[in-house]
Design a protein around this motif. Structure first.
Motif, PDB file in Angstrom:
ATOM      1  N   SER A 227     -55.361 -19.930   7.961  1.00 30.85           N
ATOM      2  CA  SER A 227     -54.586 -18.873   8.386  1.00 30.85           C
ATOM      3  C   SER A 227     -54.912 -17.755   9.567  1.00 30.85           C
ATOM      4  N   MET A 228     -56.234 -17.398  10.212  1.00 31.66           N
ATOM      5  CA  MET A 228     -56.561 -16.801  10.808  1.00 31.66           C
ATOM      6  C   MET A 228     -55.966 -16.909  11.917  1.00 31.66           C
ATOM      7  N   TYR A 229     -55.308 -17.767  13.019  1.00 34.41           N
ATOM      8  CA  TYR A 229     -55.287 -18.260  13.179  1.00 34.41           C
ATOM      9  C   TYR A 229     -53.644 -18.989  13.709  1.00 34.41           C
ATOM     10  N   ALA A 230     -53.067 -18.891  14.946  1.00 31.71           N
ATOM     11  CA  ALA A 230     -51.589 -18.776  15.636  1.00 31.71           C
ATOM     12  C   ALA A 230     -52.284 -20.486  15.727  1.00 31.71           C
ATOM     13  N   MET A 231     -51.234 -21.312  15.738  1.00 28.86           N
ATOM     14  CA  MET A 231     -51.068 -22.333  15.705  1.00 28.86           C
ATOM     15  C   MET A 231     -50.370 -22.969  17.266  1.00 28.86           C
ATOM     16  N   GLY A 232     -50.716 -24.040  17.763  1.00 31.84           N
ATOM     17  CA  GLY A 232     -49.797 -24.781  18.382  1.00 31.84           C
ATOM     18  C   GLY A 232     -49.818 -25.876  18.995  1.00 31.84           C
ATOM     19  N   TRP A 233     -48.559 -26.767  19.765  1.00 29.66           N
ATOM     20  CA  TRP A 233     -48.776 -27.944  20.499  1.00 29.66           C
ATOM     21  C   TRP A 233     -48.833 -28.193  21.754  1.00 29.66           C
ATOM     22  N   PHE A 234     -49.567 -29.406  22.295  1.00 30.07           N
ATOM     23  CA  PHE A 234     -49.384 -29.202  24.380  1.00 30.07           C
ATOM     24  C   PHE A 234     -49.112 -30.686  24.058  1.00 30.07           C
ATOM     25  N   ARG A 235     -48.313 -31.433  25.547  1.00 28.72           N
ATOM     26  CA  ARG A 235     -48.219 -32.142  25.319  1.00 28.72           C
ATOM     27  C   ARG A 235     -48.869 -32.244  26.862  1.00 28.72           C
ATOM     28  N   GLN A 236     -49.140 -34.155  27.051  1.00 24.49           N
ATOM     29  CA  GLN A 236     -49.606 -34.439  28.541  1.00 24.49           C
ATOM     30  C   GLN A 236     -49.507 -35.076  29.228  1.00 24.49           C
ATOM     31  N   ALA A 237     -48.597 -35.628  30.128  1.00 22.22           N
ATOM     32  CA  ALA A 237     -47.795 -37.131  29.842  1.00 22.22           C
ATOM     33  C   ALA A 237     -48.893 -38.407  31.008  1.00 22.22           C
ATOM     34  N   PRO A 238     -48.975 -39.278  31.256  1.00 26.53           N
ATOM     35  CA  PRO A 238     -49.986 -39.685  32.646  1.00 26.53           C
ATOM     36  C   PRO A 238     -49.620 -39.100  33.693  1.00 26.53           C
ATOM     37  N   GLY A 239     -50.685 -38.342  34.345  1.00 22.90           N
ATOM     38  CA  GLY A 239     -50.262 -38.324  36.090  1.00 22.90           C
ATOM     39  C   GLY A 239     -49.721 -36.878  35.903  1.00 22.90           C
ATOM     40  N   LYS A 240     -49.561 -36.404  34.995  1.00 25.66           N
ATOM     41  CA  LYS A 240     -48.980 -35.162  34.503  1.00 25.66           C
ATOM     42  C   LYS A 240     -49.934 -33.913  34.301  1.00 25.66           C
ATOM     43  N   GLU A 241     -49.475 -32.542  34.347  1.00 25.83           N
ATOM     44  CA  GLU A 241     -50.621 -31.308  33.888  1.00 25.83           C
ATOM     45  C   GLU A 241     -50.313 -31.318  32.741  1.00 25.83           C
ATOM     46  N   ARG A 242     -51.075 -30.596  31.281  1.00 23.15           N
ATOM     47  CA  ARG A 242     -50.275 -30.129  29.962  1.00 23.15           C
ATOM     48  C   ARG A 242     -49.701 -29.303  29.437  1.00 23.15           C
ATOM     49  N   GLU A 243     -48.618 -29.501  29.007  1.00 20.10           N
ATOM     50  CA  GLU A 243     -47.830 -28.256  29.144  1.00 20.10           C
ATOM     51  C   GLU A 243     -47.536 -28.178  27.611  1.00 20.10           C
ATOM     52  N   PHE A 244     -46.854 -26.633  26.979  1.00 16.62           N
ATOM     53  CA  PHE A 244     -46.352 -25.947  26.037  1.00 16.62           C
ATOM     54  C   PHE A 244     -45.289 -26.831  25.498  1.00 16.62           C
ATOM     55  N   VAL A 245     -45.927 -27.276  24.148  1.00 16.31           N
ATOM     56  CA  VAL A 245     -44.633 -28.090  23.725  1.00 16.31           C
ATOM     57  C   VAL A 245     -43.680 -26.956  22.177  1.00 16.31           C
ATOM     58  N   ALA A 246     -44.856 -26.755  21.727  1.00 12.64           N
ATOM     59  CA  ALA A 246     -44.711 -25.273  20.270  1.00 12.64           C
ATOM     60  C   ALA A 246     -45.583 -24.217  20.131  1.00 12.64           C
ATOM     61  N   ALA A 247     -45.196 -23.284  19.422  1.00 11.32           N
ATOM     62  CA  ALA A 247     -46.073 -22.328  19.019  1.00 11.32           C
ATOM     63  C   ALA A 247     -45.955 -21.569  17.869  1.00 11.32           C
ATOM     64  N   ILE A 248     -46.409 -21.196  16.391  1.00  4.48           N
ATOM     65  CA  ILE A 248     -46.141 -20.560  15.314  1.00  4.48           C
ATOM     66  C   ILE A 248     -46.564 -19.565  15.609  1.00  4.48           C
ATOM     67  N   SER A 249     -46.468 -18.509  14.611  1.00  7.05           N
ATOM     68  CA  SER A 249     -47.392 -17.211  14.116  1.00  7.05           C
ATOM     69  C   SER A 249     -48.700 -18.034  13.375  1.00  7.05           C
ATOM     70  N   TRP A 250     -49.533 -16.598  13.066  1.00  2.28           N
ATOM     71  CA  TRP A 250     -50.335 -17.182  11.683  1.00  2.28           C
ATOM     72  C   TRP A 250     -49.819 -17.405  10.211  1.00  2.28           C
ATOM     73  N   SER A 251     -48.765 -16.736  10.083  1.00  2.00           N
ATOM     74  CA  SER A 251     -47.473 -16.756   9.129  1.00  2.00           C
ATOM     75  C   SER A 251     -46.701 -17.484   8.835  1.00  2.00           C
ATOM     76  N   GLY A 252     -46.475 -18.307  10.086  1.00  5.41           N
ATOM     77  CA  GLY A 252     -45.383 -19.081   9.941  1.00  5.41           C
ATOM     78  C   GLY A 252     -44.116 -18.270  10.071  1.00  5.41           C
TER      79      GLY A 252
END
Length: 123
Positions: free
Chosen positions: A30-55
């Protein structure tokens, strides 16, 4: 430090759904904000979503807004990514990350990363 392990990836047809999970261990989740990223073949990693520590606060990339939902359960040390109405262009390796809880979700950056889980969407 926190260790992150993703699960829930797989193969799905376009229009289908998947739920990714990311289990955390180590320092207090619970000390951390959390996020999801994705990387498609041949592409750079990109941001998908994030959530604060409390939600209480979430933020999404335009490409997934309205289709994906990020959530967390601090009692289970887990963050989720519910993915609905999947498209072939969602095919990628998906990574969860833990970051500074004091930074806005709109500027989320990962400090700790999982190993990723693969999502393949067929047309």
């Amino acid at each position: 430090q926190v260790q992150l392990v993703e699960s829930g990836g797989g193969f799905v047809q376009a229009g289908g759904s998947l739920r990714l999970s990311c289990a955390a261990s180590g320092r207090t989740f619970s000390m951390y904000a959390m996020g999801w990223f994705r990387q498609a073949p041949g592409k750079e990693r990109e941001f998908v979503a994030a959530i604060s520590w409390s939600g209480a606060n979430t933020y999404y990339a335009d490409s997934v807004k309205g289709r994906f939902t990020i959530s967390r359960d601090n009692a289970k040390n887990t963050v989720y990514l519910q993915m609905n109405s999947l498209k072939p262009e969602d095919t990628a390796d998906y990574y969860c990350a833990a970051g500074d809880p004091l930074i806005s979700t709109t500027r989320f950056k990962g400090d700790y990363w999982g190993q990723g889980t693969q999502v393949t969407v067929s047309s």
